[in-house]
Design an enzyme around this catalytic site. Structure first.
Site, PDB file in Angstrom:
ATOM      1  N   ASP A  26       0.645  -1.176  -0.382  1.00 24.24           N
ATOM      2  CA  ASP A  26       0.111   0.229   0.209  1.00 24.24           C
ATOM      3  C   ASP A  26       0.820   1.262  -0.005  1.00 24.24           C
ATOM      4  O   ASP A  26       2.047   0.953   0.668  1.00 24.24           O
ATOM      5  CB  ASP A  26      -1.280  -0.229   1.357  1.00 24.24           C
ATOM      6  CG  ASP A  26      -1.878   1.530   1.322  1.00 24.24           C
ATOM      7  OD1 ASP A  26      -2.271   1.510   0.345  1.00 24.24           O
ATOM      8  OD2 ASP A  26      -2.639   1.114   1.994  1.00 24.24           O
ATOM      9  N   ASN A  28       1.347   3.637  -3.092  1.00 19.43           N
ATOM     10  CA  ASN A  28       1.482   3.992  -4.505  1.00 19.43           C
ATOM     11  C   ASN A  28       1.290   5.823  -4.277  1.00 19.43           C
ATOM     12  O   ASN A  28       2.318   5.867  -5.346  1.00 19.43           O
ATOM     13  CB  ASN A  28       1.349   2.634  -5.087  1.00 19.43           C
ATOM     14  CG  ASN A  28       1.172   1.475  -4.941  1.00 19.43           C
ATOM     15  OD1 ASN A  28       2.702   0.914  -4.158  1.00 19.43           O
ATOM     16  ND2 ASN A  28       1.216   0.146  -5.913  1.00 19.43           N
ATOM     17  N   ARG A  39      -0.140   9.633 -10.195  1.00 20.61           N
ATOM     18  CA  ARG A  39      -0.316   7.561  -9.349  1.00 20.61           C
ATOM     19  C   ARG A  39       0.501   6.527 -10.393  1.00 20.61           C
ATOM     20  O   ARG A  39       1.415   5.912  -9.268  1.00 20.61           O
ATOM     21  CB  ARG A  39      -1.678   7.162  -9.173  1.00 20.61           C
ATOM     22  CG  ARG A  39      -2.299   8.356  -7.933  1.00 20.61           C
ATOM     23  CD  ARG A  39      -3.453   8.610  -8.228  1.00 20.61           C
ATOM     24  NE  ARG A  39      -3.968   6.896  -7.599  1.00 20.61           N
ATOM     25  CZ  ARG A  39      -4.225   5.986  -5.938  1.00 20.61           C
ATOM     26  NH1 ARG A  39      -3.819   7.480  -5.128  1.00 20.61           N
ATOM     27  NH2 ARG A  39      -4.566   5.268  -5.431  1.00 20.61           N
ATOM     28  N   HIS A  43       2.659   3.077  -9.389  1.00 22.54           N
ATOM     29  CA  HIS A  43       2.328   1.493  -9.040  1.00 22.54           C
ATOM     30  C   HIS A  43       3.869   1.327  -9.912  1.00 22.54           C
ATOM     31  O   HIS A  43       4.703   0.025  -9.331  1.00 22.54           O
ATOM     32  CB  HIS A  43       1.107   1.719 -10.197  1.00 22.54           C
ATOM     33  CG  HIS A  43      -0.024   2.050  -9.497  1.00 22.54           C
ATOM     34  ND1 HIS A  43       0.020   1.714  -8.172  1.00 22.54           N
ATOM     35  CD2 HIS A  43      -0.884   2.808 -10.141  1.00 22.54           C
ATOM     36  CE1 HIS A  43      -1.537   2.094  -7.499  1.00 22.54           C
ATOM     37  NE2 HIS A  43      -1.978   2.675  -8.917  1.00 22.54           N
ATOM     38  N   SER A  72     -10.647  -6.758  -5.237  1.00 17.35           N
ATOM     39  CA  SER A  72     -11.474  -7.321  -6.245  1.00 17.35           C
ATOM     40  C   SER A  72     -12.742  -5.379  -6.208  1.00 17.35           C
ATOM     41  O   SER A  72     -13.342  -5.278  -6.865  1.00 17.35           O
ATOM     42  CB  SER A  72     -12.768  -7.959  -5.400  1.00 17.35           C
ATOM     43  OG  SER A  72     -11.663  -9.428  -5.164  1.00 17.35           O
ATOM     44  N   LEU A 137      11.216 -20.678  -4.136  1.00 14.92           N
ATOM     45  CA  LEU A 137      10.150 -19.865  -3.932  1.00 14.92           C
ATOM     46  C   LEU A 137       8.529 -20.095  -3.961  1.00 14.92           C
ATOM     47  O   LEU A 137       8.640 -19.868  -5.158  1.00 14.92           O
ATOM     48  CB  LEU A 137      10.549 -18.012  -4.125  1.00 14.92           C
ATOM     49  CG  LEU A 137       9.687 -17.271  -3.004  1.00 14.92           C
ATOM     50  CD1 LEU A 137       9.302 -17.506  -1.764  1.00 14.92           C
ATOM     51  CD2 LEU A 137       9.716 -15.913  -3.552  1.00 14.92           C
ATOM     52  N   LEU A 201      -7.509  -5.026   7.314  1.00 10.41           N
ATOM     53  CA  LEU A 201      -6.586  -6.053   6.680  1.00 10.41           C
ATOM     54  C   LEU A 201      -7.581  -5.822   5.105  1.00 10.41           C
ATOM     55  O   LEU A 201      -7.309  -6.477   4.190  1.00 10.41           O
ATOM     56  CB  LEU A 201      -7.459  -7.391   6.744  1.00 10.41           C
ATOM     57  CG  LEU A 201      -6.360  -8.229   8.056  1.00 10.41           C
ATOM     58  CD1 LEU A 201      -6.932  -9.385   8.357  1.00 10.41           C
ATOM     59  CD2 LEU A 201      -4.885  -8.384   7.677  1.00 10.41           C
ATOM     60  N   GLU A 213       0.283 -13.099  12.778  1.00  8.44           N
ATOM     61  CA  GLU A 213       0.881 -12.149  13.141  1.00  8.44           C
ATOM     62  C   GLU A 213       1.297 -10.607  12.555  1.00  8.44           C
ATOM     63  O   GLU A 213       1.006 -10.362  11.691  1.00  8.44           O
ATOM     64  CB  GLU A 213       2.647 -12.324  13.514  1.00  8.44           C
ATOM     65  CG  GLU A 213       3.155 -13.253  14.802  1.00  8.44           C
ATOM     66  CD  GLU A 213       2.001 -13.159  15.884  1.00  8.44           C
ATOM     67  OE1 GLU A 213       1.786 -11.707  16.700  1.00  8.44           O
ATOM     68  OE2 GLU A 213       1.214 -13.529  16.829  1.00  8.44           O
TER      69      GLU A 213
HETATM   70  C1  FPP Z   1      -1.835   0.191  -3.508  1.00  9.34           C
HETATM   71  O1  FPP Z   1      -0.905   1.334  -3.894  1.00  9.34           O
HETATM   72  C2  FPP Z   1      -1.255  -0.996  -4.695  1.00  9.34           C
HETATM   73  C3  FPP Z   1      -2.283  -1.167  -4.692  1.00  9.34           C
HETATM   74  C4  FPP Z   1      -3.223  -1.079  -5.907  1.00  9.34           C
HETATM   75  C5  FPP Z   1      -1.705  -2.618  -5.772  1.00  9.34           C
HETATM   76  C6  FPP Z   1       0.057  -3.037  -5.733  1.00  9.34           C
HETATM   77  C7  FPP Z   1       0.101  -3.084  -7.065  1.00  9.34           C
HETATM   78  C8  FPP Z   1       1.363  -3.051  -7.460  1.00  9.34           C
HETATM   79  C9  FPP Z   1       2.273  -2.952  -6.914  1.00  9.34           C
HETATM   80  C10 FPP Z   1       1.984  -2.659  -8.815  1.00  9.34           C
HETATM   81  C11 FPP Z   1       1.351  -3.311  -9.846  1.00  9.34           C
HETATM   82  C12 FPP Z   1       1.170  -4.931  -9.507  1.00  9.34           C
HETATM   83  C13 FPP Z   1       1.189  -5.483 -10.397  1.00  9.34           C
HETATM   84  C14 FPP Z   1       2.166  -7.478 -10.978  1.00  9.34           C
HETATM   85  C15 FPP Z   1       0.023  -5.696 -11.181  1.00  9.34           C
HETATM   86  P1  FPP Z   1      -2.323   2.793  -3.520  1.00  9.34           P
HETATM   87  O2  FPP Z   1      -3.147   2.885  -5.328  1.00  9.34           O
HETATM   88  O3  FPP Z   1      -3.704   2.162  -2.708  1.00  9.34           O
HETATM   89  O4  FPP Z   1      -1.753   3.563  -2.783  1.00  9.34           O
HETATM   90  P2  FPP Z   1      -2.442   5.152  -1.933  1.00  9.34           P
HETATM   91  O5  FPP Z   1      -3.559   4.214  -1.019  1.00  9.34           O
HETATM   92  O6  FPP Z   1      -1.335   5.577  -1.569  1.00  9.34           O
HETATM   93  O7  FPP Z   1      -3.055   5.864  -3.310  1.00  9.34           O
END
Ligand code: FPP
Length: 254
Positions: A26, A28, A39, A43, A72, A137, A201, A213
């Site tokens: 979380d 990005n 944004r 990512h 989802s 892995l 979660l 944990e």
């Molecule tokens: C949360 O950041 C991240 C996601 C929505 C999913 C994670 C995605 C990646 C790491 C990149 C994609 C990789 C693949 C293989 C699909 P957020 O956008 O919710 O961040 P914020 O809460 O700061 O807005």
């Protein structure tokens, strides 16, 4: 490296890494906003963090790494961002699958596949098929995944067996529900990490998290690295896992 081989001696203590680590990646968007970037750039940097983390998990002797890649609920984001995330997944599989295979990584996918774009569905299937025999892995990619939806899928599968007369309703137990989840052969996560400081979660592995944990770290996902993973594991090691039982008390017979 196997789990057993990775059991090593640190400062005189035996150190076994958690066998299964799951991560809610979380932050990005906030990472990008902090830098005045779109944004999508967050990512893209998130994918780099993902690569680093897969490498580090293998080096640290973790057996299973589960990553929450697309929930989802992520379909409710703006169309351009959803397209961006789908494009990143496509590129990740196309660019990284050969290397993952070369490094003996086994890829597994959990989540609802039926409604995905057929090309994405094919790529996910290809990743699983190519790496099926690998013994290093296990990388579990949770894609179009929601835990409530996963439990509902398990309930539907059991209900179909009841309807077909193969299963009595009284025979449904916690174990039989677990056996109908998306990856029933994998152990529950020992450690769930969520980055970005949020402490929830968000519909991730709700069933499997019963005794996990939980470690919440302030780092935004694009900045996550091996040191951050090691420090989350160090925090995990300080926890006492009781699984509903009593604390182990050294030196007492009572
Ligand atoms: C949360 O950041 C991240 C996601 C929505 C999913 C994670 C995605 C990646 C790491 C990149 C994609 C990789 C693949 C293989 C699909 P957020 O956008 O919710 O961040 P914020 O809460 O700061 O807005």
């Amino acid at each position: 490296m196997s789990h057993i081989e990775a059991v090593r001696n640190v400062c005189g203590e035996t150190f076994a890494p958690p066998r299964h680590v799951a991560i809610i990646m979380d932050g990005n968007g906030r990472w990008a906003a902090q830098r005045g970037l779109p944004r999508g750039e967050g990512h893209r940097r998130g994918v780099e963090a993902l690569r680093r983390t897969v490498r580090a998990a293998g080096d640290l002797g973790i057996d299973i790494l589960t990553l929450f890649s697309f929930s989802s609920e992520n379909w409710s984001r703006p169309l351009a961002e959803v397209r961006d995330l789908m494009g990143l997944l496509r590129r990740f599989v196309r660019n990284d699958l050969a290397e993952l295979h070369h490094k003996n990584v086994r890829v597994r996918i959990i989540g609802e596949r039926h409604l995905l774009d057929p090309e994405i569905g094919r790529l996910l299937q290809e990743a699983e098929d190519l790496t099926r025999g690998n013994t290093g892995l296990t990388l579990v990619v949770a894609f179009n995944y929601g835990a409530r939806q996963e439990v509902a899928r398990a309930a539907r599968r059991l209900a179909a067996e009841v309807a077909a007369g193969r299963l009595a309703p009284e025979a449904i137990t916690a174990e039989s529900i677990a056996a109908h989840l998306d990856a029933p052969d994998l152990p529950d996560p020992d450690l769930i990490i969520r980055t970005s400081g949020e402490q929830r979660l968000s519909n991730f592995l709700l069933w499997q998290a019963a005794y996990s944990e939980l470690v919440f770290v302030p780092t935004y996902w694009p900045d996550f690295d091996r040191a951050a993973l090691e420090s989350a594991i160090a925090e995990y090691r300080r926890r006492e896992r009781r699984f509903g039982g009593l604390a182990a008390r050294a030196g007492t017979g009572s």
